[in-house]
Design a protein around this motif. Structure first.
Motif, short mmCIF file in Angstrom:
data_model
loop_
_atom_site.label_atom_id
_atom_site.label_comp_id
_atom_site.label_asym_id
_atom_site.label_seq_id
_atom_site.Cartn_x
_atom_site.Cartn_y
_atom_site.Cartn_z
N ALA A 251 0.84 -1.20 0.00
CA ALA A 251 0.00 0.00 0.00
C ALA A 251 0.87 1.25 0.00
N ILE A 252 0.27 2.36 -0.41
CA ILE A 252 0.93 3.67 -0.37
C ILE A 252 0.12 4.57 0.55
N HIS A 253 0.79 5.25 1.48
CA HIS A 253 0.08 6.17 2.38
C HIS A 253 0.90 7.43 2.60
N PHE A 254 0.19 8.55 2.80
CA PHE A 254 0.87 9.78 3.23
C PHE A 254 0.41 10.19 4.62
N MET B 40 3.05 7.73 -8.07
CA MET B 40 3.11 6.41 -7.45
C MET B 40 1.73 5.75 -7.39
N ALA B 41 0.71 6.55 -7.06
CA ALA B 41 -0.64 6.01 -6.99
C ALA B 41 -1.11 5.55 -8.37
N ASP B 42 -0.79 6.33 -9.38
CA ASP B 42 -1.14 5.94 -10.76
C ASP B 42 -0.48 4.62 -11.13
N ASN B 43 0.80 4.47 -10.79
CA ASN B 43 1.53 3.23 -11.07
C ASN B 43 0.97 2.05 -10.27
N PHE B 44 0.72 2.29 -8.97
CA PHE B 44 0.28 1.22 -8.07
C PHE B 44 -1.06 0.64 -8.52
N TYR B 45 -1.95 1.50 -8.97
CA TYR B 45 -3.29 1.05 -9.39
C TYR B 45 -3.37 0.77 -10.88
N ASP B 46 -2.20 0.64 -11.52
CA ASP B 46 -2.09 0.20 -12.91
C ASP B 46 -2.73 1.18 -13.89
N HIS B 47 -2.44 2.46 -13.70
CA HIS B 47 -2.79 3.51 -14.67
C HIS B 47 -4.27 3.50 -15.06
N PRO B 48 -5.18 3.58 -14.10
CA PRO B 48 -6.61 3.46 -14.43
C PRO B 48 -7.14 4.54 -15.36
N SER B 49 -6.59 5.77 -15.23
CA SER B 49 -7.12 6.87 -16.05
C SER B 49 -6.84 6.68 -17.54
N SER B 50 -5.86 5.85 -17.87
CA SER B 50 -5.53 5.60 -19.29
C SER B 50 -6.49 4.59 -19.91
N LYS B 51 -7.32 3.96 -19.07
CA LYS B 51 -8.21 2.90 -19.57
C LYS B 51 -9.65 3.37 -19.74
N LEU B 52 -9.87 4.66 -19.58
CA LEU B 52 -11.19 5.25 -19.80
C LEU B 52 -10.99 6.70 -20.24
N VAL C 149 -4.21 9.00 -3.79
CA VAL C 149 -4.39 7.56 -3.59
C VAL C 149 -5.86 7.19 -3.72
N GLN C 150 -6.74 7.93 -3.04
CA GLN C 150 -8.18 7.69 -3.15
C GLN C 150 -8.65 7.82 -4.59
N ARG D 52 -2.61 16.61 -6.65
CA ARG D 52 -3.43 15.40 -6.45
C ARG D 52 -3.76 14.71 -7.76
N MET D 53 -3.66 15.45 -8.87
CA MET D 53 -4.00 14.89 -10.17
C MET D 53 -2.77 14.46 -10.96
N ALA D 54 -1.60 14.53 -10.33
CA ALA D 54 -0.36 14.12 -11.00
C ALA D 54 -0.48 12.66 -11.47
N GLY D 55 -0.07 12.42 -12.70
CA GLY D 55 -0.09 11.06 -13.24
C GLY D 55 -1.36 10.70 -13.97
#
Length: 488
Positions: A26-29, A93-105, A159-160, A189-192
């Protein structure tokens, strides 16, 4: 689980000490959420500096620390990654960890002082009615189709945000429409995120408690457009003089919309009444269930986005004309008293003026306009007298009251607002810090045909006082008081 080295893809690394091949769970701040095999990102926030909690995070099981300033004493069992911007690193990091979800929609962001929530909500409902699976991220709530998930910020943390986007991908969403606040843009917060497009509605006096200057506020909004890829679109309202500013330096395909001047997408208001709006859009006269010139802009922006996304114009207008919103934005409260009661989220000078001008445009002149309005505590104090002045200028009676006082005393907030009351208008103003009593007083002033506007909270179902949120719903209170006073 994901490898630490993979999670750090595209993050600017200044130094690395330790094992990059280990699994991260997990990733946390927030150090309080840290568990075994966690990567802790030390972010310098507006209230708290995450660097102060690095030791606490390690004690709770963090195996990797991402920070801007390395601790003096390094543990041999922990990997330390130094970067120049921890907030941006967290987003990537969040984008990488969750497998780039924004690129899939197709993810479309809407920014601006006013209109974000209505525009995003209309887009969500429109595309659902067009037959798509659709996600929404808004101030009011986050949604996957009809499934509602409560929202605590205009834009969730990085992360959320990526976790929600991953859920939307798994639910088969083709589109996601999100609000992009200036805070979220500034705080990376929108980085990545990979955006399909961005919309600018307008900009006016707000959030200067955070941004300090209006130029900084504009720059935060503009960053959204500066960061768009060439594959995305940028749509701006050119009736706002800063609309074209947003397009400067943007690599995206540029579009404009307007009610007043030449633009790619234009509309004309044919009629504006309490029953709805009639607009001419794309040479077609269409009746909509929303009210007010500000909603004409919102509807036009939605039409433009759907058109850019290659939906049929007749289908767009047909479905859009059938949508009726119940989200605390110029929401009329049904009642049997003959009194017109409206609840609206207007909490900026520009928004309040828009709402009251809309009421002025649709009134006959024989009725009273009674406005209940307050200002939030621990927020931009400069707008307080402006809000009072606007309420006085455009209302027959004004009750200055409490909004979300937070850590401030309501009476002091009202005193700040009172400074904007012109001497000639003072007789029409009542100060009443208890919001429920203020609404009750407004209802007692009103007669059949009069218009009551309760402004500032809209969809919110709480009032925040001294760090505690108490249940408070303007719509419920208005209904209760109208029935109590007029249906005896």
């Amino acid at each position: 689980m994901a490898l630490l080295k993979d999670i750090l893809y595209k993050v600017k690394l200044l130094s690395v000490s330790g094992n990059m091949e280990q699994d991260i769970s997990a990733i946390h701040f927030d150090s309080r959420k840290v568990d075994d095999k966690t990567a802790f990102v030390a972010v310098k926030g507006t209230q708290v500096d995450g660097h102060e909690y690095i030791d606490a995070a390690i004690e709770k099981g963090a195996v990797a620390i991402v920070c801007e300033t390395l601790p003096q004493n390094l543990s041999d069992e922990v990997t330390y990654i130094q970067t120049d911007n921890s907030a941006r690193a967290l987003g990537l990091m969040a984008d990488n960890f969750y497998d780039h979800p924004s690129s899939k929609l197709k993810l479309v962001a809407v920014t601006g002082t006013n209109g974000k929530t209505t525009t995003v909500t209309l887009l969500h409902q429109l595309f659902m009615s067009l037959g798509y699976n659709v996600g929404m991220l808004s101030t009011v709530q986050n949604q996957i189709n009809e499934e509602v998930m409560p929202s605590t910020h205009t834009t969730p943390d990085a992360v959320q945000l990526n976790e929600l986007l991953q859920k939307m991908v798994k639910a088969g969403c083709s589109y996601v429409f999100m609000e992009a606040s200036s805070h979220a843009i500034d705080q990376e917060r929108m980085a990545g995120l990979q955006l399909a497009g961005a919309v600018f509605s307008n900009i006016s006096h707000d959030h200067l408690d955070y941004h300090k200057t209006f130029d900084s506020y504009i720059a935060a909004k503009k960053k959204l457009f500066d960061d768009l890829p060439s594959s995305a679109f940028a749509l701006v309202n050119v009736d706002d003089k800063r609309g074209m500013v947003m397009l400067q330096n943007s690599k995206a395909t540029k579009y404009t919309y307007s009610l007043k001047m030449m633009a790619n997408f234009r509309a004309k208001v044919l009629s504006n009444a309490l029953q709805g709006l009639e607009l001419n859009i794309d040479q077609k006269d269409v009746w909509f269930r929303l009210i007010g010139y500000f909603n004409a802009y919102n509807l036009l922006a939605v039409y433009a986005v759907a058109s850019i996304l290659e939906e049929d114009s007749v289908e767009i207008l047909t479905h859009l004309s059938q949508i009726e919103l119940r989200n605390g934005r110029f929401e009329q409260i049904p009642n049997t008293t003959g009194i017109n009661a409206i609840v609206d989220y207007a909490h900026t000078p520009d928004a309040l003026e828009n709402v009251l001008n809309t009421i002025d445009n649709i009134r006959t002149g024989n009725e009273q306009v009674i406005t209940v309005v307050g200002c939030g505590g621990n927020r931009d104090k400069d707008k307080r007298p402006l809000m009072a002045e606007i309420a006085c200028r455009l209302s027959d009676r004004v009750i200055l009251t409490s909004d979300n006082p937070r850590g401030e005393e309501p009476e002091q907030i009202i005193a700040d607002m009172q400074k904007g009351v012109p001497v000639s208008q003072a007789r029409k103003v009542t100060n009443l810090s208890d919001r429920k009593e203020a609404i009750k007083l407004a209802c007692s002033f009103a007669q059949k045909g009069d218009i009551i506007l309760v402004a500032g909270k809209g969809h919110e179902t709480y009032q925040e006082v001294k760090g505690v949120k108490h249940h408070f719903d303007d719509k419920e209170v208005v209904n209760e008081m109208l029935n109590l006073i007029h249906n005896r």
